[in-house]
Design a protein around this motif. Structure first.
Motif, PDB file in Angstrom:
ATOM      1  N   SER A   1       0.541  -1.302  -0.144  1.00 32.67           N
ATOM      2  CA  SER A   1       0.197   0.182  -0.221  1.00 32.67           C
ATOM      3  C   SER A   1       0.928   1.085   0.024  1.00 32.67           C
ATOM      4  CB  SER A   1      -1.036   0.051   1.262  1.00 32.67           C
ATOM      5  OG  SER A   1      -1.665   0.986   1.562  1.00 32.67           O
TER       6      SER A   1
ATOM      7  N   GLU B   1       1.240   3.162   3.739  1.00 32.60           N
ATOM      8  CA  GLU B   1       1.334   2.299   4.845  1.00 32.60           C
ATOM      9  C   GLU B   1       2.382   4.197   5.537  1.00 32.60           C
ATOM     10  OE1 GLU B   1       4.899  -0.879   5.713  1.00 32.60           O
ATOM     11  OE2 GLU B   1       3.703  -1.043   4.513  1.00 32.60           O
TER      12      GLU B   1
ATOM     13  N   ASP C   1      -5.142  -1.188   4.316  1.00 30.53           N
ATOM     14  CA  ASP C   1      -4.569  -1.902   2.438  1.00 30.53           C
ATOM     15  C   ASP C   1      -5.939  -0.512   1.376  1.00 30.53           C
ATOM     16  OD1 ASP C   1      -6.945  -2.552   3.554  1.00 30.53           O
ATOM     17  OD2 ASP C   1      -6.437  -4.457   1.936  1.00 30.53           O
TER      18      ASP C   1
END
Length: 249
Positions: free
Chosen positions: A16, A19, A223
């Motif tokens: 992702s 993050e 995510d």
């Protein structure tokens, strides 16, 4: 008066782009380690980011199923489960050692987690791998008579009951199935549920029943673009409710 405290964890290391924005607001990071996602580079980056923010790092092993992102129901003999889970934990452990980071916990991913909730043999196989790797804490579903936490205890691990801020619940304390209405909560509802879990140890199931969830850690999923916003909102709301947000002891 007993101090109210909770850990806030997120599933990370899965590619992702958000993050780095999530990490400052959580206290534990479950890092994908080569099963459903993750490689040496992503593990290194996640570990470095966790260390920079003082976040406890843990392994997030899943079914060896990158195509299905570990969310497909697969079946392996227990010995094979122990082997591939151990392999994933050890892969992250090796990278962590290079970074001077000690792994704090193991939390299974996706369908491996969901199947382990109801399968003692599968739970035992995963816990055995965690114990073999010397990681002390094991995150599993917080519910009455939790199979995951029971098997972790039998394996010599310290079980940590996990609640989910952004997932709907079934009346038996399991998670409402993905893909069904109510499975994923919007931010306002997720924050409210996180507060209820942290302060009262309960929430309301999708079908309306009050559910006991004796959680010591809360998960939010990392995510999506909304994950960082939710992480910040939930952290602020928990602290505003007088809950200390800390990694498990």
């Amino acid at each position: 008066m007993t101090e109210r405290r909770i850990d806030l964890n997120a599933d990370l290391g899965e590619g992702s782009e958000h993050e780095a924005a999530i990490m400052p607001f959580v206290t534990s990071a479950n890092i994908a380690c080569g099963g459903h996602a993750g490689d040496v580079e992503s593990m290194r980056e996640s570990l470095q980011l966790a260390a920079r923010h003082g976040v406890a790092a843990g392994a997030h092993p899943g079914f060896p199923d990158r195509e299905g992102f570990g969310r497909r129901e697969l079946h392996f003999p227990p010995a094979e489960v122990t082997a591939f889970v151990r392999e994933q934990i050890e892969a992250l452990k090796a990278v962590a050692a290079q970074q001077g980071v000690r792994l704090a916990h193991v939390k299974p991913h996706g369908m491996l987690y969901n199947m382990a909730v109801k399968d003692p043999a599968l739970s035992a196989a995963i816990a055995r791998a965690a114990a073999d790797s010397g990681v002390p804490l094991y995150y599993g579903l917080a519910r009455q008579h939790s199979v995951m936490l029971h098997e972790a205890r039998l394996a010599g691990l310290k079980p940590v009951g996990e609640g989910f801020a952004d997932r709907g619940y079934a009346p038996d304390g399991s998670l409402w199935p993905r893909g069904q209405v109510g499975a994923l909560l919007e931010q306002e509802a997720a924050v409210a549920q996180g507060i209820a879990l942290a302060t009262r140890g309960q929430t309301v199931a999708v079908s309306g029943e009050v559910v006991s969830v004796p959680a010591q850690t809360l998960c939010l999923h990392g995510d999506g673009a909304e994950a960082a916003t939710l992480a910040r909102a939930l952290r602020v709301a928990l602290e505003g409710a007088g809950v200390r947000v800390l990694a498990p002891i």
